[in-house]
Design a protein around this motif. Structure first.
Motif, PDB file in Angstrom:
ATOM      1  N   ASP A  92      -6.335  -9.050  -9.795  1.00  0.00           N
ATOM      2  CA  ASP A  92      -5.992  -9.923  -8.782  1.00  0.00           C
ATOM      3  C   ASP A  92      -6.408 -11.524  -9.294  1.00  0.00           C
ATOM      4  O   ASP A  92      -5.240 -12.167  -9.449  1.00  0.00           O
ATOM      5  CB  ASP A  92      -6.230  -9.800  -7.538  1.00  0.00           C
ATOM      6  N   THR A 107      -0.296   4.347 -13.461  1.00  0.00           N
ATOM      7  CA  THR A 107      -0.985   4.787 -12.175  1.00  0.00           C
ATOM      8  C   THR A 107      -1.980   5.800 -12.386  1.00  0.00           C
ATOM      9  O   THR A 107      -2.252   6.264 -11.275  1.00  0.00           O
ATOM     10  CB  THR A 107       0.599   5.454 -11.445  1.00  0.00           C
ATOM     11  N   GLY A 119      -9.142   6.520  -4.069  1.00  0.00           N
ATOM     12  CA  GLY A 119      -8.284   5.549  -4.283  1.00  0.00           C
ATOM     13  C   GLY A 119      -8.066   5.045  -5.716  1.00  0.00           C
ATOM     14  O   GLY A 119      -9.163   4.600  -6.251  1.00  0.00           O
ATOM     15  N   GLU A 123      -3.309   1.599  -7.146  1.00  0.00           N
ATOM     16  CA  GLU A 123      -2.868   1.596  -5.739  1.00  0.00           C
ATOM     17  C   GLU A 123      -3.622   0.350  -4.830  1.00  0.00           C
ATOM     18  O   GLU A 123      -2.849  -0.298  -4.170  1.00  0.00           O
ATOM     19  CB  GLU A 123      -3.312   2.754  -4.957  1.00  0.00           C
ATOM     20  N   ARG A 124      -4.697   0.050  -5.235  1.00  0.00           N
ATOM     21  CA  ARG A 124      -5.566  -1.302  -4.777  1.00  0.00           C
ATOM     22  C   ARG A 124      -4.766  -2.658  -5.227  1.00  0.00           C
ATOM     23  O   ARG A 124      -4.815  -3.434  -4.457  1.00  0.00           O
ATOM     24  CB  ARG A 124      -7.008  -1.304  -4.901  1.00  0.00           C
ATOM     25  N   VAL A 126      -1.490  -2.733  -6.177  1.00  0.00           N
ATOM     26  CA  VAL A 126      -0.423  -3.169  -5.592  1.00  0.00           C
ATOM     27  C   VAL A 126      -0.496  -3.667  -4.193  1.00  0.00           C
ATOM     28  O   VAL A 126       0.421  -4.372  -3.686  1.00  0.00           O
ATOM     29  CB  VAL A 126       0.309  -1.690  -5.465  1.00  0.00           C
ATOM     30  N   ARG A 127      -1.570  -3.133  -3.515  1.00  0.00           N
ATOM     31  CA  ARG A 127      -1.866  -3.683  -2.047  1.00  0.00           C
ATOM     32  C   ARG A 127      -2.140  -4.828  -1.843  1.00  0.00           C
ATOM     33  O   ARG A 127      -1.974  -5.804  -0.910  1.00  0.00           O
ATOM     34  CB  ARG A 127      -2.587  -2.638  -1.389  1.00  0.00           C
ATOM     35  N   THR A 128      -3.062  -5.545  -3.094  1.00  0.00           N
ATOM     36  CA  THR A 128      -3.383  -6.734  -2.765  1.00  0.00           C
ATOM     37  C   THR A 128      -3.099  -7.901  -4.014  1.00  0.00           C
ATOM     38  O   THR A 128      -3.187  -8.998  -3.402  1.00  0.00           O
ATOM     39  CB  THR A 128      -5.399  -6.673  -3.082  1.00  0.00           C
ATOM     40  N   CYS A 129      -2.360  -7.533  -4.743  1.00  0.00           N
ATOM     41  CA  CYS A 129      -1.983  -8.724  -5.865  1.00  0.00           C
ATOM     42  C   CYS A 129      -1.166  -9.422  -5.543  1.00  0.00           C
ATOM     43  O   CYS A 129      -0.170  -9.148  -4.721  1.00  0.00           O
ATOM     44  CB  CYS A 129      -1.830  -7.959  -7.215  1.00  0.00           C
TER      45      CYS A 129
END
Length: 155
Positions: A92, A107, A119, A123-124, A126-129
């Motif tokens: 990020d 993935t 996790g 996945e992390r 995708v959620r935070t970037c």
């Protein structure tokens, strides 16, 4: 549309398709490509004290090899970066620093099926970037490759 693409790699075979797709997009849009390998500080910290430096060195070497494979697979200039830290956070932060328009990653990486328990990095990210993240899944052995146009390749 894309001026800067970050390809996050962990050196695993599952990242190969993501690299190919990202490089194809970079060629189509004449984008700058950054290849990022993150030495997971958790892996280093969990190793015995007497082996930590060897572990860190080995992970840096793995990163250099992974980035080298990307560079060898394209005629595009690839900016290389090996960073240390928590992989999702580093990805990020790096994407922000270089002004990335997209992050590409596989993935399924080195954690494989364990990703359901802890996790996955993808996945992390995708959620935070803060920028779009292109995830490219690894194909099963019985699945065929499909080009970006959606047309199956001829066998």
């Amino acid at each position: 549309m894309f001026e800067t693409i970050v390809v996050a790699t962990d050196g695993s075979e599952s990242v190969r398709r993501a690299v190919d797709v990202a490089l194809d997009l970079a060629e189509r849009f004449d984008a700058e490509v950054h290849s990022l390998y993150v030495v997971d500080e958790g892996d280093v910290a969990s190793s015995p004290d007497r082996l930590r430096e060897e572990m860190r060195d080995a992970l840096h070497e793995r990163g250099e090899a992974a980035i080298g494979e990307i560079r060898e697979s394209t005629s595009i200039d690839v900016v290389a970066a090996i960073e240390e830290g928590h992989p999702p956070s580093v990805i990020d932060e790096y994407a922000r620093e270089v002004g990335a328009d997209m992050v590409a990653m596989g993935t399924r990486g080195r954690h494989g099926e364990n990703r359901f328990l802890i996790g996955s990095v993808a996945e992390r990210v995708v959620r935070t970037c803060p920028v779009p993240v292109l995830t490219v899944r690894q194909l099963a052995a019985d699945e065929g490759e499909t080009e970006l146009t959606g047309t199956p390749e001829q066998s």
